[in-house]
Each structure stands twice: as C-alpha cells, then as structure tokens.
Design an enzyme around this catalytic site. Structure first.
Site, mmCIF file in Angstrom:
data_model
loop_
_atom_site.group_PDB
_atom_site.id
_atom_site.type_symbol
_atom_site.label_atom_id
_atom_site.label_comp_id
_atom_site.label_asym_id
_atom_site.label_seq_id
_atom_site.Cartn_x
_atom_site.Cartn_y
_atom_site.Cartn_z
ATOM 1 N N HIS A 58 -3.208 6.344 4.171
ATOM 2 C CA HIS A 58 -3.677 5.135 3.501
ATOM 3 C C HIS A 58 -5.045 4.763 4.073
ATOM 4 O O HIS A 58 -5.248 4.793 5.291
ATOM 5 C CB HIS A 58 -2.660 4.017 3.722
ATOM 6 C CG HIS A 58 -3.104 2.699 3.196
ATOM 7 N ND1 HIS A 58 -3.784 2.569 2.016
ATOM 8 C CD2 HIS A 58 -2.971 1.442 3.710
ATOM 9 C CE1 HIS A 58 -4.061 1.293 1.822
ATOM 10 N NE2 HIS A 58 -3.576 0.590 2.837
ATOM 11 N N CYS A 91 0.819 -1.227 0.000
ATOM 12 C CA CYS A 91 0.000 0.000 0.000
ATOM 13 C C CYS A 91 0.847 1.270 0.000
ATOM 14 O O CYS A 91 0.338 2.355 -0.246
ATOM 15 C CB CYS A 91 -0.926 -0.003 1.203
ATOM 16 S SG CYS A 91 -1.914 -1.498 1.288
ATOM 17 N N ASN A 139 -10.226 -0.578 0.748
ATOM 18 C CA ASN A 139 -8.765 -0.505 0.668
ATOM 19 C C ASN A 139 -8.325 -0.858 -0.755
ATOM 20 O O ASN A 139 -8.354 -2.025 -1.144
ATOM 21 C CB ASN A 139 -8.147 -1.473 1.685
ATOM 22 C CG ASN A 139 -6.626 -1.459 1.665
ATOM 23 O OD1 ASN A 139 -6.017 -0.812 0.815
ATOM 24 N ND2 ASN A 139 -6.016 -2.165 2.603
HETATM 25 N N1 ACO Z 1 -17.279 -10.235 9.542
HETATM 26 C C1 ACO Z 1 -17.589 -10.641 10.776
HETATM 27 N N2 ACO Z 1 -16.669 -11.020 11.691
HETATM 28 C C2 ACO Z 1 -15.377 -10.948 11.320
HETATM 29 C C3 ACO Z 1 -14.983 -10.528 10.029
HETATM 30 C C4 ACO Z 1 -15.986 -10.164 9.128
HETATM 31 N N3 ACO Z 1 -15.719 -9.757 7.890
HETATM 32 N N4 ACO Z 1 -13.633 -10.582 9.953
HETATM 33 C C5 ACO Z 1 -13.193 -10.999 11.147
HETATM 34 N N5 ACO Z 1 -14.236 -11.245 11.968
HETATM 35 C C6 ACO Z 1 -14.218 -11.736 13.349
HETATM 36 C C7 ACO Z 1 -12.994 -12.569 13.648
HETATM 37 O O1 ACO Z 1 -13.188 -13.907 13.231
HETATM 38 C C8 ACO Z 1 -12.927 -12.464 15.155
HETATM 39 O O2 ACO Z 1 -13.869 -13.338 15.723
HETATM 40 P P1 ACO Z 1 -13.524 -14.138 17.076
HETATM 41 O O3 ACO Z 1 -13.326 -13.066 18.118
HETATM 42 O O4 ACO Z 1 -14.727 -14.980 17.277
HETATM 43 O O5 ACO Z 1 -12.280 -14.903 16.798
HETATM 44 C C9 ACO Z 1 -13.420 -11.029 15.420
HETATM 45 O O6 ACO Z 1 -14.134 -10.626 14.232
HETATM 46 C C10 ACO Z 1 -12.301 -10.043 15.698
HETATM 47 O O7 ACO Z 1 -11.275 -10.236 14.739
HETATM 48 P P2 ACO Z 1 -10.042 -9.260 14.648
HETATM 49 O O8 ACO Z 1 -9.166 -9.685 13.509
HETATM 50 O O9 ACO Z 1 -9.415 -9.131 16.005
HETATM 51 O O10 ACO Z 1 -10.799 -7.892 14.279
HETATM 52 P P3 ACO Z 1 -10.219 -6.438 14.186
HETATM 53 O O11 ACO Z 1 -11.036 -5.548 14.991
HETATM 54 O O12 ACO Z 1 -8.726 -6.406 14.379
HETATM 55 O O13 ACO Z 1 -10.515 -6.066 12.660
HETATM 56 C C11 ACO Z 1 -9.337 -5.912 10.584
HETATM 57 C C12 ACO Z 1 -9.946 -6.833 11.634
HETATM 58 C C13 ACO Z 1 -10.464 -5.087 9.983
HETATM 59 C C14 ACO Z 1 -8.670 -6.759 9.529
HETATM 60 C C15 ACO Z 1 -8.297 -4.967 11.271
HETATM 61 O O14 ACO Z 1 -7.450 -5.706 12.080
HETATM 62 C C16 ACO Z 1 -7.477 -4.189 10.278
HETATM 63 O O15 ACO Z 1 -7.981 -3.344 9.568
HETATM 64 N N6 ACO Z 1 -6.132 -4.426 10.255
HETATM 65 C C17 ACO Z 1 -5.240 -3.756 9.365
HETATM 66 C C18 ACO Z 1 -5.319 -4.357 8.011
HETATM 67 C C19 ACO Z 1 -4.397 -3.637 7.085
HETATM 68 O O16 ACO Z 1 -4.335 -2.446 7.142
HETATM 69 N N7 ACO Z 1 -3.625 -4.349 6.227
HETATM 70 C C20 ACO Z 1 -2.530 -3.757 5.511
HETATM 71 C C21 ACO Z 1 -2.894 -3.101 4.256
HETATM 72 S S1 ACO Z 1 -3.272 -4.145 2.937
HETATM 73 C C22 ACO Z 1 -1.915 -4.189 1.847
HETATM 74 O O17 ACO Z 1 -0.838 -3.669 2.067
HETATM 75 C C23 ACO Z 1 -2.135 -5.023 0.623
#
Ligand code: ACO
Length: 331
Positions: free
Chosen positions: A258, A116, A288
């Site tokens: 980003h 990104c 994203n």
């Molecule tokens: N719908 C419903 N529930 C979900 C979903 C979904 N789409 N995705 C995950 N969950 C659940 C998980 O299974 C988990 O359930 P559990 O507690 O029963 O195990 C719960 O939600 C919490 O999961 P987390 O991963 O802890 O959720 P978080 O609040 O961290 O959000 C997210 C996840 C949105 C991915 C966040 O961590 C994030 O945005 N991280 C950064 C991602 C990023 O920026 N990546 C880099 C850029 S991409 C690139 O460079 C190509």
C-alpha cells in the site's frame, strides 16, 4: 463434490482523474512545504477528481481497460467487488452502480469496506469464488475519491490523499497456466478502529448542521500511531503467506505494498530483508489513493513491462479498521 480450480489475474486497468494537485499547490492552501511533504511521505503530486466525478465514474474507466486487457467481454463478468470507503453514496453499493454502467445484471455485486486493504480483501473473496468454481471472471476494483471527504484546513491529512481506481479481472486459470494465486491472508484488529475514522454520516452520528460545521464528515486520522501498526501488520501478513508456502523472501520477484508513506514502504522492505530494487513505488505521482494504490501500481508495473508473466509478486496492505492483508501470486 465441488471441483477445485486455480484463480489468476487475467487483466488489469487503471484510471486517475486529469487534475493534478502538487505539493506547491498545497503550500498555498495550508501551512506546509514541498520539502516537508516529500521528506516525510515521498509524495510530490496527486490526482484529484472533478466536482462531477464520483467513485463509480473512475471505477468504470479502470474496469473498461481491465476488461480489454483480459480479452473478455463485459458479459463474461459474473461478480463485481469494489473495495471503497468513498463510494458514490452510503448506499447502494458502488459495485451495483458500476454493474449498471457496464450494462450487466443478475449476479452478485457488492462493496467491501476495509479502508486501504479493500482491494486485497476483494481479491481474497474473489479467489474463494473462482477456486470453488462459483465464478469465472470477477471484476475486483479498488476505487477511492478521498479528496471529497478530506478537510483542506487540516495539514495532517490533506497533503496525503489522491483519487484513482485500479481494476483487475480475477479469473479461473487454465490447467496448464503457470499464472495463479498462491495464497492470501486477511485480518483486522478492531481495537484500533478509532485511529482512522469518518466520524459523522453514519448511525453513530447522523448528518446534522452541527456535524457539517465541525467538519466531522472528513477523514480523522492519528497518523503517527498508525505508522508503526502499519509496518507490523503488513509484515505479519507477508510472513504468514511466505511461511505457509515454505517460501523465502528471496523467491519474491516484486513487492507491492500500500502506498501510504514512502517511509512505511521502506521500513517494511527492510524488515522483510527484500532487495530494495524489487519494491515497486509510485507514491510520488499519486499519493495515497487508499484501496486503489495496489491495483494502480500493479497495472502500471505490468504495462511498463516491469512485472512480467511468470514473476512471483507479493502484495500487502493495511488500512482503516485497522485491516491488513497480503496476496502472493505468480503473474
Ligand atoms: N506540513 C508540515 N508539517 C506537518 C504536516 C504538514 N503537512 N503534517 C504534520 N506536520 C507537523 C505536525 O504538526 C508535527 O508538528 P509538531 O512536532 O510541531 O507537533 C510534526 O509535523 C510531526 O508530526 P507527526 O504526525 O509526528 O509526523 P510523522 O512523521 O508521523 O508524519 C504522517 C505524519 C505522514 C501522517 C505519518 O505519520 C504517516 O504517514 N502515517 C500513516 C498514515 C497512514 O498510512 N494512514 C492509513 C492509510 S489511509 C486509509 O486507510 C484511508
């Protein structure tokens, strides 16, 4: 002796595919909900490339708009840099394919793989070439079709990505021009490379029937581990350019980060102590788009007359690698 010039953004353009995938569409595909996606990420919909569209097709549309906006001709471009991790092919570069589409040849064209942060890395490189007088008009693009390497059975990742391209013409500023790049910083911390990977298709794990069956050609991401690193690395990148130029966050008119997660954007804004009205957010519409989020947001804000000529803008990103970077400029 090489004469030193200033670089500036001379033109911008963006293109997103027509097809829209909403949170409600995703509800029918995986175990998720509009409410979860909106509250955890800030996203409502995203644009998805058609089967026949590849990265260079999106990049071409965005490039034409940026070239028109910069009031130059295709032939005035003397370098093309594409920030992408989802190019048309593993090789050659999407930048070379774009060069052909634009009817150009005989100058450097290459891709930058910085996830990104690809567009910021590209802008950083373009700045050096323009300032040293080695290039006059560099076409720097962030383009991504991550939806083609997304596993639509994995709710952890498939709700996050959209496709799009943002293009910029980075040119030599006239001596009296107030528009110019002030500073830029890029970095990487490879110790976290394994948090965000496309495992198969490279020399570590060449394509095979097994890799296809196991879905190893799609994005693997440990999102919650990246979350904190994203805030910290973008904050550091911003802090470095502000301190190096004796500038305070109060002198910033606009912050564009980003667009990976609204909570990351808000947390960074808070850490930087910047007025939330100065933070540009469009994640709701595009999700994203990886390397394309910043140039898309920049183009949209300029064309909507939100960011104006003379404004001080701070741009910051992070991505696979893990890479990070910032760019401080006066538009
Ligand atoms: N719908 C419903 N529930 C979900 C979903 C979904 N789409 N995705 C995950 N969950 C659940 C998980 O299974 C988990 O359930 P559990 O507690 O029963 O195990 C719960 O939600 C919490 O999961 P987390 O991963 O802890 O959720 P978080 O609040 O961290 O959000 C997210 C996840 C949105 C991915 C966040 O961590 C994030 O945005 N991280 C950064 C991602 C990023 O920026 N990546 C880099 C850029 S991409 C690139 O460079 C190509």
């Amino acid at each position: 002796m090489i004469e030193k010039y200033f670089a500036k953004i001379k033109g911008t353009g963006r293109y997103v595919p027509e097809k829209i995938l909403t949170n409600f569409d995703l509800e029918k595909m995986v175990d998720t909900s509009d409410e979860w996606i909106r509250t955890r990420t800030g996203m409502s919909e995203r644009h998805i490339a058609s089967e026949s569209q590849a990265a260079s097709d999106l990049a071409y549309e965005a490039a034409l708009k940026a070239i028109e906006d910069a009031n130059i001709k295709n032939k005035d471009i003397d370098m093309i840099i594409c920030g992408t991790i989802s190019g048309d092919h593993p090789f050659p570069s999407t930048a070379c394919i774009l060069q052909k589409k634009l009817g150009l040849k005989n100058f450097p064209a290459f891709d930058v793989s910085a996830g990104c942060t690809g567009w910021i890395y590209g802008a950083n490189i373009a700045k050096q070439y323009v300032e040293n007088g080695l290039a006059k008009n560099v076409l720097v693009i962030g383009v991504e079709i991550l939806t083609k390497i997304t596993n639509y059975q994995d709710r952890n990742t498939c709700v996050l990505f959209g496709d799009g391209a943002g293009a910029t013409i980075i040119s030599r500023a006239e001596p009296k021009d107030i528009s110019r790049f002030i500073d830029t910083e890029i970095s990487a911390d490879g110790s976290h490379y394994d948090l965000l990977v496309q495992h198969a298709g490279g020399s570590r794990m060449p394509a095979s029937q097994k890799t296809v069956e196991k879905n190893l050609h799609t994005v693997y991401m440990e999102g919650n581990k990246i979350f904190k690193l994203a805030i910290r690395s973008m904050y550091n990148a911003c802090d470095i350019v502000l301190k190096r130029n004796n500038m305070d966050v109060k002198s910033i008119d606009w912050l564009i980060t980003h667009q990976a997660n609204l909570r990351i954007i808000q947390a960074l804004g808070k850490k930087l102590k910047i007025d939330e009205n100065k933070v540009i957010v469009n994640i709701e519409k595009y999700a994203n788009t990886s390397a394309a989020t910043i140039p898309i947001a920049l183009d949209e804000a300029i064309r909507n007359n939100v960011i104006r000529h003379g404004d001080i803008v701070l741009l910051a990103s992070f991505g696979a690698g893990l890479t990070s970077g910032s760019l401080l400029l006066r538009l």
